[in-house]
Design an enzyme around this catalytic site. Structure first.
Site, PDB file in Angstrom:
ATOM      1  N   TYR A 240       2.752  -2.486  -0.584  1.00 44.81           N
ATOM      2  CA  TYR A 240       2.427  -3.517  -1.585  1.00 44.81           C
ATOM      3  C   TYR A 240       3.679  -4.024  -2.298  1.00 44.81           C
ATOM      4  O   TYR A 240       3.648  -4.333  -3.487  1.00 44.81           O
ATOM      5  CB  TYR A 240       1.399  -2.983  -2.595  1.00 44.81           C
ATOM      6  CG  TYR A 240       0.170  -2.445  -1.898  1.00 44.81           C
ATOM      7  CD1 TYR A 240      -0.764  -3.325  -1.367  1.00 44.81           C
ATOM      8  CD2 TYR A 240      -0.016  -1.082  -1.726  1.00 44.81           C
ATOM      9  CE1 TYR A 240      -1.865  -2.845  -0.678  1.00 44.81           C
ATOM     10  CE2 TYR A 240      -1.118  -0.600  -1.042  1.00 44.81           C
ATOM     11  CZ  TYR A 240      -2.036  -1.492  -0.523  1.00 44.81           C
ATOM     12  OH  TYR A 240      -3.122  -1.015   0.164  1.00 44.81           O
TER      13      TYR A 240
ATOM     14  N   GLY B  48      -6.454   4.915   0.816  1.00 46.09           N
ATOM     15  CA  GLY B  48      -6.138   5.741  -0.346  1.00 46.09           C
ATOM     16  C   GLY B  48      -5.289   6.953  -0.009  1.00 46.09           C
ATOM     17  O   GLY B  48      -5.033   7.786  -0.868  1.00 46.09           O
TER      18      GLY B  48
ATOM     19  N   GLU C  31      -9.024   3.245   7.070  1.00 44.70           N
ATOM     20  CA  GLU C  31      -8.261   2.017   6.801  1.00 44.70           C
ATOM     21  C   GLU C  31      -7.019   2.350   5.968  1.00 44.70           C
ATOM     22  O   GLU C  31      -6.847   1.837   4.865  1.00 44.70           O
ATOM     23  CB  GLU C  31      -9.123   1.019   6.019  1.00 44.70           C
ATOM     24  CG  GLU C  31     -10.341   0.524   6.749  1.00 44.70           C
ATOM     25  CD  GLU C  31     -11.268  -0.294   5.837  1.00 44.70           C
ATOM     26  OE1 GLU C  31     -11.078  -0.300   4.606  1.00 44.70           O
ATOM     27  OE2 GLU C  31     -12.179  -0.925   6.371  1.00 44.70           O
ATOM     28  N   PRO C  32      -6.145   3.210   6.483  1.00 48.41           N
ATOM     29  CA  PRO C  32      -4.960   3.557   5.690  1.00 48.41           C
ATOM     30  C   PRO C  32      -4.000   2.375   5.588  1.00 48.41           C
ATOM     31  O   PRO C  32      -3.783   1.670   6.564  1.00 48.41           O
ATOM     32  CB  PRO C  32      -4.327   4.693   6.508  1.00 48.41           C
ATOM     33  CG  PRO C  32      -4.753   4.420   7.913  1.00 48.41           C
ATOM     34  CD  PRO C  32      -6.134   3.849   7.815  1.00 48.41           C
ATOM     35  N   GLY C  33      -3.460   2.159   4.416  1.00 49.25           N
ATOM     36  CA  GLY C  33      -2.406   1.163   4.230  1.00 49.25           C
ATOM     37  C   GLY C  33      -1.132   1.899   3.849  1.00 49.25           C
ATOM     38  O   GLY C  33      -0.231   2.125   4.647  1.00 49.25           O
ATOM     39  N   ARG C  34      -1.124   2.317   2.599  1.00 48.17           N
ATOM     40  CA  ARG C  34       0.046   2.989   2.028  1.00 48.17           C
ATOM     41  C   ARG C  34       0.561   4.152   2.890  1.00 48.17           C
ATOM     42  O   ARG C  34       1.765   4.341   3.013  1.00 48.17           O
ATOM     43  CB  ARG C  34      -0.356   3.528   0.651  1.00 48.17           C
ATOM     44  CG  ARG C  34       0.724   4.222  -0.095  1.00 48.17           C
ATOM     45  CD  ARG C  34       0.155   4.856  -1.346  1.00 48.17           C
ATOM     46  NE  ARG C  34      -0.487   3.884  -2.197  1.00 48.17           N
ATOM     47  CZ  ARG C  34       0.045   3.424  -3.338  1.00 48.17           C
ATOM     48  NH1 ARG C  34       1.205   3.857  -3.730  1.00 48.17           N
ATOM     49  NH2 ARG C  34      -0.607   2.546  -4.052  1.00 48.17           N
TER      50      ARG C  34
ATOM     51  N   ASP D  20      11.935 -14.434 -16.745  1.00 48.44           N
ATOM     52  CA  ASP D  20      10.894 -13.801 -17.552  1.00 48.44           C
ATOM     53  C   ASP D  20      11.433 -12.472 -18.091  1.00 48.44           C
ATOM     54  O   ASP D  20      11.939 -11.646 -17.321  1.00 48.44           O
ATOM     55  CB  ASP D  20       9.655 -13.557 -16.668  1.00 48.44           C
ATOM     56  CG  ASP D  20       8.510 -12.953 -17.452  1.00 48.44           C
ATOM     57  OD1 ASP D  20       8.695 -12.563 -18.622  1.00 48.44           O
ATOM     58  OD2 ASP D  20       7.409 -12.865 -16.880  1.00 48.44           O
TER      59      ASP D  20
ATOM     60  N   HIS E 126     -14.043   2.848  -0.090  1.00 43.46           N
ATOM     61  CA  HIS E 126     -12.627   3.053  -0.379  1.00 43.46           C
ATOM     62  C   HIS E 126     -12.557   3.799  -1.700  1.00 43.46           C
ATOM     63  O   HIS E 126     -13.017   3.291  -2.715  1.00 43.46           O
ATOM     64  CB  HIS E 126     -11.887   1.711  -0.466  1.00 43.46           C
ATOM     65  CG  HIS E 126     -10.385   1.862  -0.491  1.00 43.46           C
ATOM     66  ND1 HIS E 126      -9.742   2.629  -1.422  1.00 43.46           N
ATOM     67  CD2 HIS E 126      -9.422   1.383   0.321  1.00 43.46           C
ATOM     68  CE1 HIS E 126      -8.427   2.605  -1.188  1.00 43.46           C
ATOM     69  NE2 HIS E 126      -8.213   1.849  -0.133  1.00 43.46           N
TER      70      HIS E 126
ATOM     71  N   LYS F  47      -2.830  -5.831   4.450  1.00 41.38           N
ATOM     72  CA  LYS F  47      -2.349  -6.317   3.157  1.00 41.38           C
ATOM     73  C   LYS F  47      -1.252  -5.442   2.553  1.00 41.38           C
ATOM     74  O   LYS F  47      -0.450  -5.903   1.757  1.00 41.38           O
ATOM     75  CB  LYS F  47      -3.506  -6.453   2.170  1.00 41.38           C
ATOM     76  CG  LYS F  47      -3.964  -5.152   1.500  1.00 41.38           C
ATOM     77  CD  LYS F  47      -4.892  -5.474   0.319  1.00 41.38           C
ATOM     78  CE  LYS F  47      -5.296  -4.272  -0.506  1.00 41.38           C
ATOM     79  NZ  LYS F  47      -6.185  -3.322   0.171  1.00 41.38           N
TER      80      LYS F  47
HETATM   81  C1  LIG Z   1      -6.305  -2.065   0.257  1.00 46.21           C
HETATM   82  C2  LIG Z   1      -7.348  -1.563   1.131  1.00 46.21           C
HETATM   83  C3  LIG Z   1      -7.077  -0.505   2.023  1.00 46.21           C
HETATM   84  C4  LIG Z   1      -5.770   0.257   2.046  1.00 46.21           C
HETATM   85  O1  LIG Z   1      -5.652   1.078   0.947  1.00 46.21           O
HETATM   86  P1  LIG Z   1      -4.459   2.135   0.802  1.00 46.21           P
HETATM   87  O2  LIG Z   1      -4.679   2.735  -0.530  1.00 46.21           O
HETATM   88  O3  LIG Z   1      -3.180   1.362   0.892  1.00 46.21           O
HETATM   89  O4  LIG Z   1      -4.594   3.100   1.897  1.00 46.21           O
HETATM   90  C5  LIG Z   1      -8.088  -0.131   2.882  1.00 46.21           C
HETATM   91  N1  LIG Z   1      -9.294  -0.751   2.880  1.00 46.21           N
HETATM   92  C6  LIG Z   1      -9.567  -1.764   2.050  1.00 46.21           C
HETATM   93  C7  LIG Z   1     -10.904  -2.400   2.119  1.00 46.21           C
HETATM   94  C8  LIG Z   1      -8.624  -2.195   1.143  1.00 46.21           C
HETATM   95  O5  LIG Z   1      -8.936  -3.186   0.298  1.00 46.21           O
END
Ligand SMILES: *Cc1c(COP(=O)(O)O)cnc(C)c1O
Length: 411
Positions: A387, A253, A286-289, A359, A212, A83
């Protein structure tokens, strides 16, 4: 990895290999304002191809971040949270480097499977899922999902009885986090045992525990408390006589840079303390950022201007309903700079920069010092991979998905 260097593997990855990859020098002396600016100037020059906002995605940055992860969190396999940024080249690159994926919906699962990722490398990490999406997961063999309610156990039992569960717990309160997911997700301490029992009654296996901690907390110590709480859930399952759990998912996170090393030190220490005697437990994250944020740079074009006395107002072709939605979703702080680069001694004006929609809240910065710019000039936004593209909309007919991404490779 497929063999060869990590960068070669990335260049051969699905999502990357059929696209053009532009090379640039990280330390090009002419581009003191950031090497990527030189590349962006050539893309946006009259002879270039871009006429509207575009991203540059530096694949080499992802390679570096991946090796940084491996160095600091050696035993923790990253499952990238789709995501955050579902750019196929990012997904393909991470898959080639060895990452798994955290998917939250049917579309996200489809996106990673389409790149050849094996269903076993996917965690369906949304604790509350629509039935149709669970049935889809069952049909493609994604057999691991998170839960934090009894209702979800019943749903998974109905739609995907062969699925293993991961109990999502709420870690310690993280009130100073910019994005605190604990207000929506995660079992409270007193809900752990009832939720474990519910899974057992349904005949579903609880494979592990996840959390998380949220994002943007000033203190990385939250991971310690969350890992301790996870261990308590492992012990609760053992005390109930349930089969030993095998997965600990430490969530996301993470932010690239010094705080990452700090978080990794806390995590390694807490893992040794609380999971040292459970060597068979696989630890994943589960790293995203962490992987997306710093790998993308945005250039947006000035499409309008107003001069009111000393004040300057500009409209650009991307805004709060587009990539800069990350200001709302992820606390992104925009610090745009002119792509033309700094001119020594140049006068600046208190400027407002608006997005393109009608807007009035679609405002990117105000009272922000910028040199005089003209329609057709460009503004650069650094570190805007998290994001941003993923949370924009089509509001007013400005479609975030029309924003093109150029792949690049810095060396
Ligand atoms: C959004 C999310 C992440 C990623 O979070 P970051 O802060 O971007 O690392 C990981 N796990 C779950 C379940 C999430 O909803």
């Amino acid at each position: 990895m497929v063999g060869g260097s990590p960068m070669q593997a990335v260049l051969m990855a699905p999502g990357v290999k059929d696209r053009k990859v532009l090379a640039f020098k990280r330390d090009a002396p002419k581009d003191k304002d950031g090497a990527v600016a030189g590349l962006m100037r050539s893309i946006s020059a009259p002879a270039g191809t871009a006429r509207s906002a575009f991203f540059v995605f530096d694949l080499a940055r992802v390679v570096d971040l991946y090796s940084g992860w491996r160095r600091a969190l050696a035993g923790v396999r990253p499952f990238y949270a789709v995501k955050c940024n579902p750019e196929p080249a990012l997904l393909g690159a991470l898959a080639a480097l060895g990452a798994g994926f955290d998917c939250a919906s049917r579309r996200e699962i489809e996106a990673v499977l389409a790149l050849g990722v094996k269903p076993g490398s996917v965690v369906y990490a949304n604790p509350c899922k629509p039935e149709a999406h669970i049935e889809y997961a069952a049909s493609v063999g994604v057999n691991l999902t998170t839960y934090d309610t009894e209702e979800e156990v019943a749903k998974v039992k109905r739609c995907h009885p062969g699925c293993d569960l991961i109990l999502r717990i709420k870690g310690p309160d993280n009130a100073d986090a910019k994005v605190d997911l604990g207000t929506k997700y995660g079992a409270q301490e007193d809900e752990v045992v009832p939720l474990l029992r519910a899974a057992r009654r349904a005949g579903l296996k609880v494979a592990g525990v996840s959390f998380h901690v949220g994002f943007g907390a000033s203190c990385t110590d939250v991971y310690r408390g969350a890992i301790e709480a996870a261990r308590a859930a492992f012990d609760a399952a053992a005390a109930l006589g349930m089969p030993p759990m095998r997965v600990l998912d430490i969530g996301g996170g993470f932010m690239a840079g010094a705080t990452f090393d700090e978080a990794a030190a806390v995590i390694n220490d807490a893992l040794a303390q609380h999971f040292g005697e459970l060597p068979c437990v696989e630890v994943i994250g589960e790293p995203g950022r962490y992987f997306a944020e710093t790998a993308f740079t945005l250039a947006a074009r000035v499409i309008g201007k107003r001069t009111r006395g000393e004040a300057r107002e500009y409209w650009i072709d991307d805004g709060l309903y587009g990539s800069l939605s990350c200001m709302i979703v992820a606390g992104y702080v925009p610090r745009p700079r002119p792509l033309a680069g700094p001119c020594p001694g140049e006068r600046t004006y208190a400027s407002t920069v608006f997005g393109p929609t009608c807007d009035s809240r679609d405002k990117v910065v105000s009272e922000y010092q910028l040199p005089e710019m003209s329609v057709g000039d460009w503004l650069v936004f650094d570190g805007i991979g998290a994001y941003a593209a993923s949370s924009g909309s089509n509001f007013n007919g400005f479609s975030t998905s029309d924003i093109k991404t150029y792949l690049a490779y810095s060396s």
